[in-house]
Design an enzyme around this catalytic site. Structure first.
Site, PDB file in Angstrom:
ATOM      1  N   ASP A 161      -5.398  -0.710  -1.883  1.00 40.14           N
ATOM      2  CA  ASP A 161      -5.929  -1.662  -3.132  1.00 40.14           C
ATOM      3  C   ASP A 161      -7.625  -2.461  -2.367  1.00 40.14           C
ATOM      4  OD1 ASP A 161      -5.333  -3.408  -1.531  1.00 40.14           O
ATOM      5  OD2 ASP A 161      -6.161  -5.943  -2.243  1.00 40.14           O
TER       6      ASP A 161
ATOM      7  N   ARG B  33      -4.725   0.171  -7.028  1.00 39.80           N
ATOM      8  CA  ARG B  33      -3.987   0.775  -6.239  1.00 39.80           C
ATOM      9  C   ARG B  33      -2.848   1.727  -7.630  1.00 39.80           C
ATOM     10  NH1 ARG B  33      -2.035  -2.672  -2.313  1.00 39.80           N
ATOM     11  NH2 ARG B  33      -2.578  -4.631  -2.476  1.00 39.80           N
TER      12      ARG B  33
ATOM     13  N   VAL C 230     -11.813   2.780   1.322  1.00 39.98           N
ATOM     14  CA  VAL C 230     -11.287   3.892   0.270  1.00 39.98           C
ATOM     15  C   VAL C 230     -10.498   2.936  -0.625  1.00 39.98           C
ATOM     16  CG1 VAL C 230     -11.993   5.920   1.626  1.00 39.98           C
ATOM     17  CG2 VAL C 230      -9.542   4.675   2.031  1.00 39.98           C
TER      18      VAL C 230
ATOM     19  N   ASP D 288      -6.493   2.073   9.824  1.00 35.83           N
ATOM     20  CA  ASP D 288      -7.763   2.037   9.844  1.00 35.83           C
ATOM     21  C   ASP D 288      -8.443   1.428  11.587  1.00 35.83           C
ATOM     22  OD1 ASP D 288      -9.761   0.514   9.695  1.00 35.83           O
ATOM     23  OD2 ASP D 288      -9.300  -0.525   8.213  1.00 35.83           O
TER      24      ASP D 288
ATOM     25  N   GLY E 272       1.245  -1.342  -0.348  1.00 35.28           N
ATOM     26  CA  GLY E 272      -0.035  -0.080  -0.345  1.00 35.28           C
ATOM     27  C   GLY E 272       0.710   1.336  -0.085  1.00 35.28           C
TER      28      GLY E 272
ATOM     29  N   LYS F 120      -8.248   6.883   9.023  1.00 32.26           N
ATOM     30  CA  LYS F 120      -9.492   7.142   9.494  1.00 32.26           C
ATOM     31  C   LYS F 120     -10.454   7.653  10.450  1.00 32.26           C
ATOM     32  CE  LYS F 120     -10.386   3.073   6.434  1.00 32.26           C
ATOM     33  NZ  LYS F 120     -10.906   1.402   5.276  1.00 32.26           N
TER      34      LYS F 120
HETATM   35  P1  IMP Z   1      -5.709  -2.321  10.387  1.00 36.52           P
HETATM   36  O1  IMP Z   1      -4.891  -2.847  11.080  1.00 36.52           O
HETATM   37  O2  IMP Z   1      -6.377  -1.959  10.884  1.00 36.52           O
HETATM   38  O3  IMP Z   1      -5.633  -0.214  10.684  1.00 36.52           O
HETATM   39  O4  IMP Z   1      -5.425  -1.488   8.547  1.00 36.52           O
HETATM   40  C1  IMP Z   1      -4.393  -2.697   8.050  1.00 36.52           C
HETATM   41  C2  IMP Z   1      -4.438  -2.462   6.674  1.00 36.52           C
HETATM   42  O5  IMP Z   1      -5.678  -2.330   6.019  1.00 36.52           O
HETATM   43  C3  IMP Z   1      -4.087  -0.821   5.709  1.00 36.52           C
HETATM   44  O6  IMP Z   1      -2.455  -0.747   5.911  1.00 36.52           O
HETATM   45  C4  IMP Z   1      -4.582  -1.552   4.419  1.00 36.52           C
HETATM   46  O7  IMP Z   1      -3.365  -2.209   3.717  1.00 36.52           O
HETATM   47  C5  IMP Z   1      -5.591  -1.725   4.840  1.00 36.52           C
HETATM   48  N1  IMP Z   1      -6.532  -1.004   4.835  1.00 36.52           N
HETATM   49  C6  IMP Z   1      -8.055  -0.910   5.983  1.00 36.52           C
HETATM   50  N2  IMP Z   1      -8.381   0.276   5.400  1.00 36.52           N
HETATM   51  C7  IMP Z   1      -8.414   0.412   3.896  1.00 36.52           C
HETATM   52  C8  IMP Z   1      -9.500   0.501   3.303  1.00 36.52           C
HETATM   53  O8  IMP Z   1      -9.812   1.385   3.764  1.00 36.52           O
HETATM   54  N3  IMP Z   1      -8.467   0.304   2.207  1.00 36.52           N
HETATM   55  C9  IMP Z   1      -7.750  -0.361   1.105  1.00 36.52           C
HETATM   56  N4  IMP Z   1      -6.887  -0.885   2.417  1.00 36.52           N
HETATM   57  C10 IMP Z   1      -7.608  -1.025   3.639  1.00 36.52           C
HETATM   58 MG    MG Z   2      -1.312  -1.731   4.337  1.00 40.56          MG
END
Ligand code: IMP
Ligand code: MG
Length: 177
Positions: free
Chosen positions: A157, A163, A151, A101, A42, A129
């Site tokens: 993605d 991407r 998003v 996220d 990402g 977020k």
């Molecule tokens: P987290 O551990 O929940 O903070 O999120 C981990 C990973 O999930 C991020 O680094 C992204 O690769 C993926 N991710 C989270 N939210 C989104 C989104 O809205 N769109 C696409 N990928 C997301």
């Molecule tokens: Mg990521």
């Protein structure tokens, strides 16, 4: 079919904000050697644009992680698919992430990298977020706070697609089968 929905952040706004973050980074780390650590896949686009706007000698490294869970939900259990190529002990490390996220991936990565005793460790994330982080995170350089919706674009993605969009958009699920 799922497609590209409403644009949330234009290419111009993204580039403008990255320039601001890069200027701060260039100031904050003046006289220091910095290692940028990008989280694949990402963060590849942010890493590329950010690095070109930072006026410092930079080294690059990448990690690849995957969090167990479904496509749009994170579980907090992180699997390292690719580790760092170089030692970061005693180095100034700036971790470059696409989006925060739940915050669980970043939380895991920070603990992991701190275990290697860098001289400093900070985070640059393009998106966060709003209001849904499950852990307290100290993000020094944050691009945009966005609504807690899925998003795509600018590195992010959906099922490995989108991407390459130069902007951030919502998913258009209207035509979802
Ligand atoms: P987290 O551990 O929940 O903070 O999120 C981990 C990973 O999930 C991020 O680094 C992204 O690769 C993926 N991710 C989270 N939210 C989104 C989104 O809205 N769109 C696409 N990928 C997301
Ligand atoms: Mg990521």
């Amino acid at each position: 079919m799922i497609g590209v929905g409403e644009v949330l952040i234009s290419e111009e706004r993204i580039q403008q904000r990255i320039q601001e973050m890069a200027d701060r980074i260039s100031e904050d780390y003046a006289g220091k050697d910095v290692v940028l650590v990008g989280v694949l896949k990402g963060a590849f686009m942010l890493m590329s644009d950010l690095a070109r706007k930072i006026d410092l000698p930079l080294e690059f490294d990448f990690m690849a992680v995957s969090s167990y869970g479904s496509a749009t939900m994170t579980s907090g259990v992180v699997r390292i698919l690719k580790d760092l190529d170089y030692e970061i002990t005693g180095r100034h490390v700036l971790l470059v992430e696409d989006i925060i996220d739940s915050g669980l991936t970043l939380n895991y990565l920070l603990k992991y990298l701190n275990g290697r005793k860098p001289a400093s460790l900070e985070v640059c994330a393009l998106l966060r977020k709003s209001g849904i982080q499950q852990v307290d995170l100290d993000v020094r350089y944050e691009g945009f706070e966005i609504p807690a919706q899925f998003v795509i674009g600018y590195g992010l993605d959906h099922d490995q697609l989108y991407r390459n969009l130069p902007y951030i958009a919502f998913l258009d699920e209207k035509h979802k089968s």
